[in-house]
Design a protein around this motif. Structure first.
Motif, PDB file in Angstrom:
ATOM      1  N   ARG A  94      34.356  -2.532 -15.116  1.00  0.00           N
ATOM      2  CA  ARG A  94      33.839  -1.983 -16.363  1.00  0.00           C
ATOM      3  C   ARG A  94      33.754  -3.090 -17.415  1.00  0.00           C
ATOM      4  O   ARG A  94      34.521  -4.057 -17.375  1.00  0.00           O
ATOM      5  CB  ARG A  94      34.705  -0.830 -16.841  1.00  0.00           C
TER       6      ARG A  94
ATOM      7  N   SER B  85      30.818  15.302 -13.990  1.00  0.00           N
ATOM      8  CA  SER B  85      29.845  14.577 -13.173  1.00  0.00           C
ATOM      9  C   SER B  85      30.556  13.559 -12.288  1.00  0.00           C
ATOM     10  O   SER B  85      31.768  13.343 -12.388  1.00  0.00           O
ATOM     11  CB  SER B  85      28.851  13.854 -14.085  1.00  0.00           C
TER      12      SER B  85
ATOM     13  N   SER C 277      30.278  10.402 -12.504  1.00  0.00           N
ATOM     14  CA  SER C 277      30.792   9.311 -13.342  1.00  0.00           C
ATOM     15  C   SER C 277      32.081   9.731 -14.038  1.00  0.00           C
ATOM     16  O   SER C 277      32.970   8.896 -14.268  1.00  0.00           O
ATOM     17  CB  SER C 277      29.743   8.884 -14.375  1.00  0.00           C
TER      18      SER C 277
ATOM     19  N   PRO D 279      30.776   7.975 -24.658  1.00  0.00           N
ATOM     20  CA  PRO D 279      29.593   7.248 -24.201  1.00  0.00           C
ATOM     21  C   PRO D 279      29.821   5.745 -24.133  1.00  0.00           C
ATOM     22  O   PRO D 279      29.045   5.032 -23.503  1.00  0.00           O
ATOM     23  CB  PRO D 279      28.541   7.576 -25.276  1.00  0.00           C
TER      24      PRO D 279
ATOM     25  N   ALA E 224      33.833   4.992 -20.504  1.00  0.00           N
ATOM     26  CA  ALA E 224      32.460   5.480 -20.550  1.00  0.00           C
ATOM     27  C   ALA E 224      32.136   6.371 -19.358  1.00  0.00           C
ATOM     28  O   ALA E 224      32.553   6.112 -18.231  1.00  0.00           O
ATOM     29  CB  ALA E 224      31.491   4.304 -20.596  1.00  0.00           C
ATOM     30  N   ILE E 225      31.391   7.443 -19.643  1.00  0.00           N
ATOM     31  CA  ILE E 225      30.817   8.272 -18.588  1.00  0.00           C
ATOM     32  C   ILE E 225      29.313   8.344 -18.810  1.00  0.00           C
ATOM     33  O   ILE E 225      28.820   8.117 -19.923  1.00  0.00           O
ATOM     34  CB  ILE E 225      31.425   9.695 -18.565  1.00  0.00           C
ATOM     35  N   ASP E 226      28.592   8.642 -17.764  1.00  0.00           N
ATOM     36  CA  ASP E 226      27.130   8.767 -17.868  1.00  0.00           C
ATOM     37  C   ASP E 226      26.802  10.112 -18.510  1.00  0.00           C
ATOM     38  O   ASP E 226      26.973  11.161 -17.887  1.00  0.00           O
ATOM     39  CB  ASP E 226      26.483   8.671 -16.487  1.00  0.00           C
ATOM     40  N   CYS E 227      26.342  10.071 -19.757  1.00  0.00           N
ATOM     41  CA  CYS E 227      26.073  11.322 -20.477  1.00  0.00           C
ATOM     42  C   CYS E 227      24.714  11.306 -21.165  1.00  0.00           C
ATOM     43  O   CYS E 227      24.456  12.115 -22.063  1.00  0.00           O
ATOM     44  CB  CYS E 227      27.179  11.579 -21.506  1.00  0.00           C
ATOM     45  N   GLY E 228      23.830  10.378 -20.744  1.00  0.00           N
ATOM     46  CA  GLY E 228      22.512  10.315 -21.362  1.00  0.00           C
ATOM     47  C   GLY E 228      22.613  10.004 -22.842  1.00  0.00           C
ATOM     48  O   GLY E 228      23.336   9.095 -23.251  1.00  0.00           O
TER      49      GLY E 228
ATOM     50  N   ALA F  85      28.598  16.636 -18.708  1.00  0.00           N
ATOM     51  CA  ALA F  85      28.800  15.321 -18.104  1.00  0.00           C
ATOM     52  C   ALA F  85      30.249  15.077 -17.708  1.00  0.00           C
ATOM     53  O   ALA F  85      30.532  14.186 -16.898  1.00  0.00           O
ATOM     54  CB  ALA F  85      28.334  14.229 -19.071  1.00  0.00           C
TER      55      ALA F  85
END
Length: 406
Positions: free
Chosen positions: A300, A352, A354, A156, A333-337, A349
């Motif tokens: 980033r 995804s 991202s 994250p 980082a990835i978009d994982c809520g 995720a």
């Protein structure tokens, strides 16, 4: 680092983008546990072999480990590809992204290998989640010629040089005596009670643990039936600490808790390490700085270095690599809520949009970092000198890391 060389790396990653994303998704869709990653290892190796890499399977005596090399330069750039999954929740740590990004970095560096005088060496490293594949490969000499080793891990958070926790995976087995739980309980020695006593002792010990020390465990076998006094029980505990010295002190105290279970119940017990001991990460500062510059150029924003110094990640056998030779283990980082690693939502995720972007950004940032090191005369000399120093009289790294443990 010339702009032409950087552009060549970028062009290579872009050219292979579809294949890299496809590789990430294929590994994710077909999760395999530690030392069983036959299809994942084959997928990664096949991509590289098609592009002219020389592939050797079963290196270090491990069936699902391999190396893929390209070029003939004296500076050997190591890229670690993890691909094992977790029980029940699959690729909830995103090793599919790790494998694909390291593959992408290898393909990018192959484009410029002759130009900058390097040999690209991707090492397929099985069993990171449990089993310590990198430690076994280190001990077998697979990393002997490697001047620097890198990988990037999804998370994250975006980080460059966080450290990690050292870890020991241990199993305790209690042996007692069976008896009828109602007709003759006094004739039994209850091995399940021994585990209960040990768990209570560990629970009370937690108040007095040193900062950074952690203990967590599960009962893996607690008995056969309620009306049989259990004579054979087992539990597995993970012990974590800021460094190997602290881990050694923690293990001694936990073993005392195990002993309490035996004393209280009359059972005997045996303690074994079920995996190699993982050392804490020791990221190379120059490589970390080069990676920070590269990943920032891609838009980033990594964590501030001061914040990183206070942040410790999970545990990884990449720590053993970074204690043996210069290396880095940044996170991307990835978009994982609200999800974090080792949750089903994080697994979802990891395929995804991202996550696919992370594969490509991670590949390019690793490649640019290697190019920066190879084309900086001072760093190149430092890295080559490190290899020369390590090769004579090499000491088994896993055994050295485990020094002081019973």
């Amino acid at each position: 680092m010339s702009t032409d060389t950087k552009a060549q790396c970028r062009s290579a990653v872009e050219r292979h983008a579809d294949a890299l994303v496809e590789l990430s998704h294929a590994i994710h869709a077909d999760p395999e546990l530690a030392y069983q990653e036959r299809r994942a290892a084959a997928r990664v190796a096949d991509v590289l072999q098609r592009e002219g890499f020389a592939v050797e399977h079963g290196v270090g005596g491990l069936e699902t480990a391999f190396t893929a090399t390209f070029g003939s330069g004296e500076l050997v750039v190591g890229l670690c590809a993890e691909y094992d999954a977790l029980p029940e929740i699959g690729h909830a740590c995103g090793h599919n992204i790790i494998a694909a990004s390291s593959t992408g970095a290898a393909l990018a560096l192959a484009e410029v290998a002759d130009r900058i005088g390097i040999t690209v060496k991707l090492v397929g490293t099985p069993a990171e989640e449990v089993g310590g594949g990198k430690v076994a490969l280190l001990d077998a000499g697979v990393f002997d010629d490697v001047a620097l080793a890198m990988m990037v891990h999804p998370s994250p958070e975006e980080s460059v040089a966080c450290t990690s926790l050292a870890i020991a995976d241990i199993e305790v087995r209690y042996t007692g005596r069976t008896s009828h739980a109602a007709a003759a309980p006094h004739l039994g020695l209850n091995a399940a009670d021994a585990i209960t006593v040990a768990q209570v002792a560990i629970g009370l010990l937690r108040q007095h643990l040193e900062p950074g020390q952690m203990v967590h465990g599960i009962v893996t076998h607690g008995g056969a039936a309620p009306n049989i006094v259990p004579a054979d029980t087992t539990a597995v505990f993970y012990l974590r600490a800021t460094d190997l010295d602290s881990l050694s002190r923690l293990e001694k105290r936990i073993r005392d808790c195990f002993q309490a279970g035996s004393v209280a119940t009359g059972c005997t017990h045996e303690v074994t390490h079920i995996s190699a001991i993982y050392a804490e990460l020791n990221p190379d500062r120059w490589l970390a700085s080069a990676y920070r510059e590269s990943i920032s150029e891609l838009g980033r924003v990594p964590m501030d270095p001061d914040a990183e110094r206070k942040r410790q990640l999970w545990s990884t056998d990449m720590g053993n690599i970074t204690r043996a030779l210069p290396g880095i283990h940044p996170t991307i980082a990835i978009d994982c809520g609200d999800a974090v690693n080792h949750q089903p939502e994080f697994a979802a995720a990891c395929v995804s949009a991202s996550a696919d972007r992370a594969v490509l950004d991670g590949a390019l940032a690793l490649a640019w970092t290697a190019v920066a090191a190879a084309t900086d005369d001072e760093q190149r000399d430092r890295l080559l000198a490190g290899v020369a120093d390590r090769l004579p009289g090499r000491v088994a790294a896993g055994a050295a890391a485990a020094g002081g443990f019973a």
